[in-house]
Design an enzyme around this catalytic site. Structure first.
Site, PDB file in Angstrom:
ATOM      1  N   HIS A 120      36.549  43.634  37.286  1.00  0.00           N
ATOM      2  CA  HIS A 120      37.634  43.108  38.123  1.00  0.00           C
ATOM      3  C   HIS A 120      38.863  44.023  38.115  1.00  0.00           C
ATOM      4  O   HIS A 120      39.810  43.799  38.869  1.00  0.00           O
ATOM      5  CB  HIS A 120      38.007  41.681  37.697  1.00  0.00           C
ATOM      6  CG  HIS A 120      38.824  41.592  36.448  1.00  0.00           C
ATOM      7  ND1 HIS A 120      38.273  41.312  35.212  1.00  0.00           N
ATOM      8  CD2 HIS A 120      40.155  41.715  36.235  1.00  0.00           C
ATOM      9  CE1 HIS A 120      39.218  41.280  34.299  1.00  0.00           C
ATOM     10  NE2 HIS A 120      40.384  41.517  34.894  1.00  0.00           N
ATOM     11  N   ASP A 171      31.144  41.089  34.431  1.00  0.00           N
ATOM     12  CA  ASP A 171      32.467  41.720  34.552  1.00  0.00           C
ATOM     13  C   ASP A 171      32.509  43.008  33.717  1.00  0.00           C
ATOM     14  O   ASP A 171      33.203  43.100  32.702  1.00  0.00           O
ATOM     15  CB  ASP A 171      33.538  40.733  34.090  1.00  0.00           C
ATOM     16  CG  ASP A 171      34.938  41.176  34.492  1.00  0.00           C
ATOM     17  OD1 ASP A 171      35.055  42.142  35.277  1.00  0.00           O
ATOM     18  OD2 ASP A 171      35.909  40.557  34.019  1.00  0.00           O
ATOM     19  N   SER A 268      42.920  43.203  30.143  1.00  0.00           N
ATOM     20  CA  SER A 268      41.602  43.193  30.786  1.00  0.00           C
ATOM     21  C   SER A 268      40.938  44.552  30.706  1.00  0.00           C
ATOM     22  O   SER A 268      41.569  45.592  30.924  1.00  0.00           O
ATOM     23  CB  SER A 268      41.752  42.792  32.260  1.00  0.00           C
ATOM     24  OG  SER A 268      42.139  41.446  32.389  1.00  0.00           O
TER      25      SER A 268
END
Length: 656
Positions: A120, A171, A268
């Site tokens: 992402h 992901d 992230s």
């Protein structure tokens, strides 16, 4: 001229040292083991006098508690930060004006050209792709730590083919840099965990993200310690509240949390890792990627994408195998040197561990054992037979080789079973009591602490290394049950040494000592994964002490020799009568007063001079002709230097 003299002195000194070492080994070979039966050998009724009989010097041990966390510029050399630049040349912009770059994601360097991150992170909230990756910088707000910093443009951003922006699954992504990194202690790839289960339930994570809910990102690289959360509890926490998680927590995801630490926005793509060891280096090992969470801190859960299920896809992109041992070997010169810290130190312990030697050097188990008496070794029964049904022929200890005359496996032993997996070996020669080698005394363990031996097999390590590491905790009932340990003669020890799986192998048949190496608690019989997350299984000695005693004290193979005198039908006087010593040296029978050199020599070797007989109440001994009439030279006892404290983790050469 001066240099030439020094060179000559060095050469002479080297020759002398080599000669002395060779002479020392030769003399040692003659004195440490003997064919003659030791004094007091037949007087023993049990092994309770083991300590007093063999251990005649103090062995120091010092136990400490090591704790604490060290954070520095080389602790996360694989840490990458991913930025979005408003300039056409992101590298130039970063050098002139870092403020033009927005650092929004993290990543981990896994090869010299590829960074692993979250899928992402392919675009930001404005649907703009990242353009720059920075490595080796732990403070983005300062250039004072930039000696390791390297910055690259992004050549390709490769999302997992199963990833969808509308969901939170798969992901995982790879970034190909526009150049290869220069390996330094501050920039170095991490290794990737490639087994289907984790070694531990605690992890580290790091990032430059927000330090709390609704707070700005941190310019400093921060790390957190997290505990794994069960999938059930994690699914309940996110059920019905998180978009893109229609199937709940997937098998290739995991949850982790801490009461006051967590990963946050901006982290992230960053690493979820554990630190393993190669004995001398610490190896950051990636297990997951920061994916998403629920809030920040205060016990909130973070969800991480597991890496291992996607190893095949990753290797197809990077073009390199992600083998943990090969990774550690390739990058070991750039990793932090951080030897495994012992919790105890032992000063100059006695040597009792032996290596089993075979006639067939290729087809045999690599096993060891422990000397427990003058000529007795205990090992595992499975170590005493190779796949051809042959037995070992000799043992090696501290450079000395002694032939084996008898191998006795426990009558209850069955191949392929751990039950009664114990054997005793009788040696051809007898140990002489000395300050270097001494048997370990079989004991009933009442302590929670022990020391076991492992064999390091890392290909880059020459010579092969043996480690003695502490086993500080017995397995609980759940661990025993999980490993099907029901036999009370088996012990189970936690071995969380955090060594890379495959790096070492169990020292089968080897010892489970106390910290001083003078008491023997058990024999190593099994470990599924040496030195990491699976326990070490040992066979207790205490249930077998009667069987051990009966073997050690069995004198049928060594009958007590009677006292014999020279045959002399004509009653010739013993004085100067030809004789031969027990070591095969020709001599003359002499009154003991006239042969003090030989008597003193044999006493020093814990032996006695060869007796010719008695005449008129006096004893006559066989005296080598060179010693007749000579008096021993009394020299002052040298002051020995204080031995340094040696770490419990010791390194020795092993022979195959």
């Amino acid at each position: 001229m001066f240099v030439s003299k020094i060179a000559v002195l060095i050469l002479v000194a080297s020759f002398v040292v080599a000669h002395l070492e060779e002479e020392s080994v030769r003399t040692s070979d003659e004195t440490l083991f003997e064919a003659g039966v030791p004094r007091g050998y037949f007087a023993r009724e049990d092994l309770s006098d083991c300590d007093g009989r063999f251990h005649h010097r103090f062995v120091q041990s010092k136990c400490l508690v090591f704790n604490g966390v060290r954070v520095n510029a080389t602790e996360f050399p694989h840490m990458a930060v991913i930025g979005w630049s408003s300039t056409e040349d992101p590298t130039a912009a970063s050098e002139d004006d870092d403020s033009s770059i927005k650092w929004k994601c993290g990543g981990s360097l896994i090869t010299r050209r590829f960074v692993l991150t979250a899928a992402h992170c392919a675009v930001d909230d404005k649907n703009v792709a990242p353009s720059v990756v920075r490595l080796g910088d732990v403070d983005l707000g300062s250039d004072s730590d930039d000696r390791f910093a390297q910055q690259f443009g992004i050549r390709r951003f490769i999302r997992h083919p199963g990833h969808r922006f509308s969901a939170k699954y798969n992901d995982i992504a790879l970034i190909e840099l526009d150049g290869e990194v220069i390996l330094t202690p501050g920039v170095c790839p991490a290794c990737v965990w490639n087994e289907d289960h984790f070694p531990f339930d605690t992890f580290d994570t790091a990032g430059f993200g927000a330090t709390g809910f609704a707070e700005p990102g941190s310019p400093h690289l921060l790390k957190a310690f997290l505990q794994r959360v069960s999938d059930t509890n994690c699914s309940e926490a996110f059920e019905g509240t998180t978009r893109g998680l229609s199937d709940g927590i997937a098998e290739d995801q995991l949850c982790a949390a801490s009461l006051n630490q967590d990963s946050c926005q901006g982290d992230s793509g960053g690493p979820l890792q554990t630190t393993l060891y190669t004995y001398k280096e610490k190896v950051p090992t990636l297990v997951g990627i920061t994916s998403f969470g629920r809030g920040c801190g205060y016990g909130s859960f973070g969800v991480y994408q597991k890496i291992q299920p996607h190893i095949e896809w990753i290797t197809s992109i990077v073009g390199e195998p992600l083998d943990m041992i090969e990774c550690a070997k390739q990058y070991e010169s750039f990793l932090d040197i951080n030897r495994l810290e012992p919790e105890c130190e032992v000063g100059d312990p006695y040597i009792s561990r032996v290596q089993l030697l075979w006639n067939d050097t290729l087809q045999h188990p690599k096993c060891s054992g422990t000397l427990i008496d003058y000529n007795t070794v205990v090992t595992s029964a499975s170590c005493t037979l190779n796949n051809r049904g042959q037995e070992p022929i000799a043992i090696s200890i501290a450079g000395h080789t002694v032939a084996i005359t008898q191998v006795q496996r426990h009558p209850g032993f069955q191949p392929e079973s751990l039950k009664d997996d114990i054997a005793l070996i009788r040696l051809q020669l007898y140990l002489k009591i000395n300050p270097t080698i001494a048997p370990a005394c079989p004991a009933d363990p009442t302590t929670k602490f022990a020391t076991t031996s492992l064999r390091i097999q890392m290909k880059s390590m020459e010579p092969k290394t043996q480690l003695f590491l502490q086993s500080n905790q017995r397995c609980d009932d759940n661990q025993r049950s999980a490993n099907n340990i029901t036999d009370e003669s088996l012990d189970c020890w936690s071995t969380d040494y955090k060594l890379i799986p495959g790096l070492c192998e169990i020292d089968q048949g080897g010892p489970l000592f106390n910290y001083g190496h003078m008491e023997l608690y058990g024999v190593n019989v099994y470990a599924k994964h040496c030195g990491s997350y699976s326990p070490l299984i040992t066979l207790k000695l205490s249930p077998y002490l009667d069987w051990i005693n009966s073997f050690v004290l069995d004198r049928s193979s060594t009958p007590e020799p009677p006292i014999t005198f020279p045959v002399d039908e004509q009653q010739e006087p013993l004085l100067l009568k030809p004789c031969v010593t027990k070591h095969g040296i020709e001599g003359k029978c002499m009154h003991s007063i006239g042969c003090m050199m030989e008597i003193r020599r044999q006493t020093a070797n814990n032996s006695s001079a060869t007796l010719c007989g008695f005449e008129e109440g006096a004893d006559y001994v066989c005296c080598p002709e060179d010693d007749i009439g000579k008096l021993p030279v009394f020299r002052p006892r040298p002051i020995l230097p204080v031995l340094p404290m040696l770490p419990l983790i010791t390194q020795v050469e092993l022979t195959d």
